[in-house]
Design a protein around this motif. Structure first.
Motif, PDB file in Angstrom:
ATOM      1  N   MET A  86       0.838  -1.204   0.000  1.00  0.00           N
ATOM      2  CA  MET A  86       0.000   0.000   0.000  1.00  0.00           C
ATOM      3  C   MET A  86       0.870   1.248   0.000  1.00  0.00           C
ATOM      4  O   MET A  86       0.683   2.180  -0.782  1.00  0.00           O
ATOM      5  CB  MET A  86      -0.887   0.022   1.267  1.00  0.00           C
ATOM      6  CG  MET A  86      -2.003  -0.984   1.278  1.00  0.00           C
ATOM      7  SD  MET A  86      -2.647  -1.257   2.954  1.00  0.00           S
ATOM      8  CE  MET A  86      -3.419   0.309   3.318  1.00  0.00           C
ATOM      9  N   HIS A 102      -5.005   2.221  -5.285  1.00  0.00           N
ATOM     10  CA  HIS A 102      -6.162   1.575  -5.918  1.00  0.00           C
ATOM     11  C   HIS A 102      -5.830   0.234  -6.571  1.00  0.00           C
ATOM     12  O   HIS A 102      -6.629  -0.699  -6.529  1.00  0.00           O
ATOM     13  CB  HIS A 102      -6.794   2.502  -6.965  1.00  0.00           C
ATOM     14  CG  HIS A 102      -7.480   3.683  -6.363  1.00  0.00           C
ATOM     15  ND1 HIS A 102      -7.968   3.675  -5.070  1.00  0.00           N
ATOM     16  CD2 HIS A 102      -7.788   4.905  -6.871  1.00  0.00           C
ATOM     17  CE1 HIS A 102      -8.525   4.843  -4.802  1.00  0.00           C
ATOM     18  NE2 HIS A 102      -8.428   5.619  -5.878  1.00  0.00           N
ATOM     19  N   PHE A 126      -9.675   1.362   4.493  1.00  0.00           N
ATOM     20  CA  PHE A 126      -9.436   0.154   3.701  1.00  0.00           C
ATOM     21  C   PHE A 126      -9.373  -1.098   4.591  1.00  0.00           C
ATOM     22  O   PHE A 126      -9.966  -2.129   4.273  1.00  0.00           O
ATOM     23  CB  PHE A 126      -8.135   0.306   2.911  1.00  0.00           C
ATOM     24  CG  PHE A 126      -7.721  -0.949   2.201  1.00  0.00           C
ATOM     25  CD1 PHE A 126      -8.465  -1.429   1.138  1.00  0.00           C
ATOM     26  CD2 PHE A 126      -6.597  -1.662   2.601  1.00  0.00           C
ATOM     27  CE1 PHE A 126      -8.102  -2.608   0.475  1.00  0.00           C
ATOM     28  CE2 PHE A 126      -6.222  -2.826   1.957  1.00  0.00           C
ATOM     29  CZ  PHE A 126      -6.982  -3.305   0.881  1.00  0.00           C
ATOM     30  N   GLU A 155      -5.535  -2.253  -3.815  1.00  0.00           N
ATOM     31  CA  GLU A 155      -6.856  -2.420  -3.192  1.00  0.00           C
ATOM     32  C   GLU A 155      -7.759  -3.331  -4.041  1.00  0.00           C
ATOM     33  O   GLU A 155      -8.322  -4.308  -3.544  1.00  0.00           O
ATOM     34  CB  GLU A 155      -7.494  -1.029  -3.053  1.00  0.00           C
ATOM     35  CG  GLU A 155      -8.825  -1.018  -2.355  1.00  0.00           C
ATOM     36  CD  GLU A 155      -9.315   0.414  -2.104  1.00  0.00           C
ATOM     37  OE1 GLU A 155     -10.354   0.546  -1.465  1.00  0.00           O
ATOM     38  OE2 GLU A 155      -8.673   1.386  -2.551  1.00  0.00           O
ATOM     39  N   ASN A 209      -2.604   7.308  -3.994  1.00  0.00           N
ATOM     40  CA  ASN A 209      -3.569   6.289  -3.550  1.00  0.00           C
ATOM     41  C   ASN A 209      -2.971   4.902  -3.761  1.00  0.00           C
ATOM     42  O   ASN A 209      -1.853   4.767  -4.232  1.00  0.00           O
ATOM     43  CB  ASN A 209      -4.904   6.425  -4.309  1.00  0.00           C
ATOM     44  CG  ASN A 209      -4.733   6.251  -5.805  1.00  0.00           C
ATOM     45  OD1 ASN A 209      -4.095   5.301  -6.263  1.00  0.00           O
ATOM     46  ND2 ASN A 209      -5.295   7.166  -6.582  1.00  0.00           N
ATOM     47  N   CYS A 254      -1.172   1.194   9.577  1.00  0.00           N
ATOM     48  CA  CYS A 254      -1.728   2.405   8.940  1.00  0.00           C
ATOM     49  C   CYS A 254      -1.774   3.578   9.912  1.00  0.00           C
ATOM     50  O   CYS A 254      -1.463   4.713   9.555  1.00  0.00           O
ATOM     51  CB  CYS A 254      -3.139   2.138   8.401  1.00  0.00           C
ATOM     52  SG  CYS A 254      -3.140   1.073   6.944  1.00  0.00           S
ATOM     53  N   VAL A 296     -11.881  -4.274   4.171  1.00  0.00           N
ATOM     54  CA  VAL A 296     -11.425  -5.638   3.880  1.00  0.00           C
ATOM     55  C   VAL A 296     -11.891  -6.599   4.973  1.00  0.00           C
ATOM     56  O   VAL A 296     -12.327  -7.723   4.697  1.00  0.00           O
ATOM     57  CB  VAL A 296      -9.877  -5.679   3.753  1.00  0.00           C
ATOM     58  CG1 VAL A 296      -9.355  -7.096   3.765  1.00  0.00           C
ATOM     59  CG2 VAL A 296      -9.461  -5.000   2.464  1.00  0.00           C
ATOM     60  N   SER A 349      -6.987   6.898   4.920  1.00  0.00           N
ATOM     61  CA  SER A 349      -7.419   5.989   3.846  1.00  0.00           C
ATOM     62  C   SER A 349      -7.077   4.537   4.183  1.00  0.00           C
ATOM     63  O   SER A 349      -7.819   3.612   3.840  1.00  0.00           O
ATOM     64  CB  SER A 349      -6.771   6.380   2.517  1.00  0.00           C
ATOM     65  OG  SER A 349      -5.363   6.408   2.647  1.00  0.00           O
TER      66      SER A 349
END
Length: 213
Positions: A118, A131, A179, A134, A129, A166, A183, A175
């Motif tokens: 990430m 993405h 996430f 993700e 980001n 995080c 998940v 973010s």
């Protein structure tokens, strides 16, 4: 055991001759990771599937070789440095397979690779980001759980480790937390769905399907 020795030889050769900017060989590293993951997930090493007596016998003679190769995969991933971005999102699925093996120490050692991915995409993508990572993790998680892998302990550990990493990060705390919780809730719904698919009640099955969707 012989295979494990051979794979360990490959790791030292890759690190010595094929890691620096001038000599980096993407295909070679890719092959190494796929080989190591195939070894780790091979049915003959899944000790949980054996009787207690057979398991004890194997551990006494060889140890759990999955841990040995799993820690090596982790170290090799971190060795990649700036090359890591070349393996995202392609390596998300193979790393997910490793983390789903029901061995607690192996899971604790390898789940943080997800956070590193990430962070890596966040830093290198230019979009601020993650993405690609993700989308890939969500897609692969769906496939793996449907294939019978994953359990409640995995869900708890995945959420805990992702949140811990995080929250310590200056830019990913917001973010990343969103996430991690997404998940975790997806995994919970997928596990419920897998369990209830054999339920007689149509309403229960329908409600689980709606939750997953």
């Amino acid at each position: 055991r012989v295979f494990l020795r051979a794979v360990n030889q490959f790791t030292s050769v890759l690190n010595r001759f094929f890691l620096d900017q001038a000599n980096f060989e993407l295909q070679l590293w890719n092959n190494y990771f796929h080989l190591a993951v195939a070894f780790l997930t091979h049915e003959s090493l899944q000790l949980e599937t054996f009787s207690q007596a057979k398991r004890n016998k194997i551990i006494k003679k060889y140890g759990d070789m999955r841990k040995e190769i799993g820690f090596k995969i982790r170290d090799m991933w971190y060795n990649l440095g700036p090359h890591k971005i070349k393996f995202i999102p392609a390596m998300v699925g193979p790393i997910l397979e490793v983390t789903l093996v029901p061995e607690p120490e192996l899971r604790k050692a390898t789940i943080p690779i997800f956070f590193d991915m990430m962070q890596c995409e966040f830093n290198f993508s230019g979009n601020g980001n993650f993405h690609m990572f993700e989308n890939e993790l969500i897609t692969k998680l769906d496939q793996e759980v449907e294939g019978g892998r994953g359990d409640e302990q995995y869900k708890i550990l995945l959420e805990k480790l992702l949140l811990e990493h995080c929250r310590k990060h200056k830019y990913l705390s917001g973010s990343g937390e969103v996430f991690a919780l997404l998940v975790s809730s997806l995994l919970e719904n997928l596990l419920d769905y897998r369990t209830i698919m054999h339920d007689e009640s149509k309403e229960n099955r329908m409600s689980c399907t709606v939750n997953v969707l």
